[in-house]
Design a protein around this motif. Structure first.
Motif, short mmCIF file in Angstrom:
data_model
loop_
_atom_site.label_atom_id
_atom_site.label_comp_id
_atom_site.label_asym_id
_atom_site.label_seq_id
_atom_site.Cartn_x
_atom_site.Cartn_y
_atom_site.Cartn_z
N LYS A 33 0.84 -1.20 0.00
CA LYS A 33 0.00 0.00 0.00
C LYS A 33 0.87 1.25 0.00
CE LYS A 33 -3.84 -2.20 2.34
NZ LYS A 33 -4.75 -2.32 1.26
N VAL A 34 0.32 2.30 -0.56
CA VAL A 34 1.01 3.59 -0.58
C VAL A 34 0.93 4.19 0.81
CG1 VAL A 34 0.98 5.91 -1.54
CG2 VAL A 34 0.49 3.97 -3.01
N GLU A 35 2.08 4.59 1.35
CA GLU A 35 2.12 5.13 2.70
C GLU A 35 2.30 6.65 2.72
OE1 GLU A 35 5.23 2.94 4.56
OE2 GLU A 35 4.09 1.05 4.50
N THR A 36 3.18 7.16 1.88
CA THR A 36 3.44 8.60 1.88
C THR A 36 3.60 9.10 0.44
OG1 THR A 36 5.82 8.24 2.05
CG2 THR A 36 4.63 8.58 4.11
N HIS A 84 -5.76 11.16 -1.98
CA HIS A 84 -6.66 10.01 -1.99
C HIS A 84 -5.95 8.69 -2.30
CE1 HIS A 84 -6.45 11.20 -6.22
NE2 HIS A 84 -6.74 9.95 -6.50
N ILE A 85 -4.72 8.75 -2.83
CA ILE A 85 -4.02 7.51 -3.15
C ILE A 85 -3.34 6.88 -1.94
CG2 ILE A 85 -3.64 8.25 -5.53
CD1 ILE A 85 -0.71 8.73 -4.79
N VAL A 86 -3.23 7.61 -0.84
CA VAL A 86 -2.61 7.05 0.37
C VAL A 86 -3.50 5.94 0.91
CG1 VAL A 86 -1.87 7.53 2.73
CG2 VAL A 86 -1.45 9.21 0.92
N GLY A 87 -2.93 4.79 1.13
CA GLY A 87 -3.67 3.64 1.62
C GLY A 87 -4.18 2.73 0.52
N LYS A 88 -4.02 3.12 -0.72
CA LYS A 88 -4.46 2.29 -1.85
C LYS A 88 -3.34 1.32 -2.22
CE LYS A 88 -8.18 4.77 -2.71
NZ LYS A 88 -9.48 4.47 -3.08
N SER A 135 -0.48 -1.65 -6.85
CA SER A 135 -0.82 -2.17 -8.18
C SER A 135 -1.93 -1.34 -8.82
CB SER A 135 -1.25 -3.64 -8.07
OG SER A 135 -2.38 -3.75 -7.23
N ILE A 136 -2.90 -0.92 -8.04
CA ILE A 136 -3.98 -0.08 -8.58
C ILE A 136 -3.45 1.27 -9.01
CG2 ILE A 136 -6.14 1.09 -7.98
CD1 ILE A 136 -6.73 -1.27 -6.10
N ILE A 137 -2.61 1.86 -8.20
CA ILE A 137 -2.04 3.17 -8.51
C ILE A 137 -1.14 3.08 -9.74
CG2 ILE A 137 -0.66 5.09 -7.64
CD1 ILE A 137 -3.37 4.74 -6.28
N SER A 138 -0.37 2.01 -9.84
CA SER A 138 0.53 1.88 -10.99
C SER A 138 -0.24 1.67 -12.29
CB SER A 138 1.53 0.76 -10.78
OG SER A 138 0.86 -0.49 -10.71
N GLU A 139 -1.42 1.05 -12.20
CA GLU A 139 -2.24 0.87 -13.40
C GLU A 139 -2.81 2.20 -13.88
OE1 GLU A 139 -5.18 -2.02 -12.42
OE2 GLU A 139 -3.75 -3.67 -12.40
N SER A 140 -3.04 3.10 -12.92
CA SER A 140 -3.64 4.39 -13.29
C SER A 140 -2.64 5.53 -13.13
CB SER A 140 -4.87 4.65 -12.43
OG SER A 140 -4.51 4.70 -11.06
N ASP A 141 -1.37 5.26 -13.46
CA ASP A 141 -0.37 6.31 -13.34
C ASP A 141 -0.60 7.45 -14.34
OD1 ASP A 141 0.29 4.76 -15.51
OD2 ASP A 141 2.46 4.95 -15.22
N GLY A 142 -1.12 7.12 -15.49
CA GLY A 142 -1.45 8.17 -16.46
C GLY A 142 -2.52 9.10 -15.93
N LEU A 143 -3.49 8.55 -15.24
CA LEU A 143 -4.55 9.37 -14.64
C LEU A 143 -3.98 10.26 -13.55
CD1 LEU A 143 -7.59 9.97 -14.53
CD2 LEU A 143 -7.78 8.11 -12.87
N LEU A 144 -3.04 9.73 -12.78
CA LEU A 144 -2.39 10.51 -11.73
C LEU A 144 -1.60 11.68 -12.34
CD1 LEU A 144 -1.96 10.59 -8.66
CD2 LEU A 144 0.07 9.20 -9.01
N THR A 147 9.07 12.96 -13.29
CA THR A 147 9.32 11.61 -12.80
C THR A 147 8.21 11.21 -11.85
OG1 THR A 147 11.69 12.08 -12.86
CG2 THR A 147 11.00 10.12 -11.66
N LEU A 148 7.76 9.96 -12.00
CA LEU A 148 6.75 9.40 -11.11
C LEU A 148 7.21 8.01 -10.70
CD1 LEU A 148 3.95 9.36 -9.75
CD2 LEU A 148 3.03 8.52 -11.91
N ILE A 149 7.49 7.83 -9.42
CA ILE A 149 7.91 6.54 -8.89
C ILE A 149 6.85 6.09 -7.88
CG2 ILE A 149 9.67 5.29 -7.60
CD1 ILE A 149 11.69 7.39 -8.61
N ILE A 150 6.30 4.90 -8.13
CA ILE A 150 5.23 4.40 -7.28
C ILE A 150 5.74 3.20 -6.50
CG2 ILE A 150 2.90 3.45 -7.25
CD1 ILE A 150 2.42 4.93 -9.88
N HIS A 151 5.75 3.34 -5.19
CA HIS A 151 6.11 2.26 -4.27
C HIS A 151 5.44 2.59 -2.94
CE1 HIS A 151 8.57 -0.78 -2.23
NE2 HIS A 151 8.62 -1.33 -3.43
N HIS A 152 6.05 2.18 -1.81
CA HIS A 152 5.48 2.56 -0.51
C HIS A 152 5.35 4.09 -0.45
CE1 HIS A 152 5.57 -1.32 1.37
NE2 HIS A 152 6.82 -1.49 1.00
N THR A 153 6.32 4.75 -1.02
CA THR A 153 6.31 6.21 -1.11
C THR A 153 6.18 6.58 -2.57
OG1 THR A 153 7.76 6.38 0.81
CG2 THR A 153 7.62 8.30 -0.62
#
Length: 166
Positions: free
Chosen positions: A78-81, A111-115, A118-127, A149-155
């Motif tokens: 899940k995304v933490e920060t 709104h992405i915190v706690g998601k 995998s869901i956030i990485s699928e919608s990175d273009g939307l972000l 740059t957009l890096i999606i992990h815990h942070t």
């Protein structure tokens, strides 16, 4: 046929007495050597048994830890920060504005915190589109951002470039 009486001679009696004493003495030496060797083997056997039980306990603990890690790995990350950095800070007039802009972007995508990642990485273009298509106003100036740059992990790490909108 008759056996000659050699046992009556002193030299034969000394030989037989010496052989008997040597047999008794060698029997005691054999018992001592056997006992000490057996004692060492028992001590080594106990040490090996304790080592085997210790290794079994360690193996069970590692297997249990591995199962816990397997269970944790099955849980979605899940995304933490959210960490935002503006790449062209020197083009902006004030450092307080930089902080305000970072906070506005965080509020926009909080709104992405706690998601799930995998869901956030699928919608990175939307972000990216959410950040790039929104105008942010601070101190009567409107700013637009482009995501470098957009890096999606815990942070979630965002590197954005700010421009003053016209």
């Amino acid at each position: 046929m008759h056996i000659p009486p050699y046992y009556k001679k002193k030299s034969v009696q000394r030989f037989l007495a010496g052989a008997f004493a040597g047999a008794v003495f060698s029997y005691f030496i054999f018992i001592y050597m056997h006992g000490s060797m057996y004692g060492e083997l028992l001590a080594e056997n106990r040490n090996l048994k304790s080592e085997v039980t210790e290794l079994k306990n360690q193996n069970e603990a590692l297997l249990e830890d591995n199962e816990n890690l397997d269970e944790k790995s099955k849980e979605p990350i899940k995304v933490e920060t959210i960490d935002i950095s503006i790449t062209n800070e020197e083009d902006l007039p004030d450092s307080l504005i930089i902080h305000d802009l970072e906070e506005l972007i965080k509020e926009e995508i909080t709104h992405i915190v706690g998601k799930d990642v995998s869901i956030i990485s699928e919608s990175d273009g939307l972000l990216k589109a959410t950040i790039e298509n929104k105008d942010f106003t601070v101190d009567d100036f409107t700013y637009q951002f482009t995501v470098d740059t957009l890096i999606i992990h815990h942070t979630v790490k965002l590197a954005v470039e700010a421009e003053i909108a016209e």
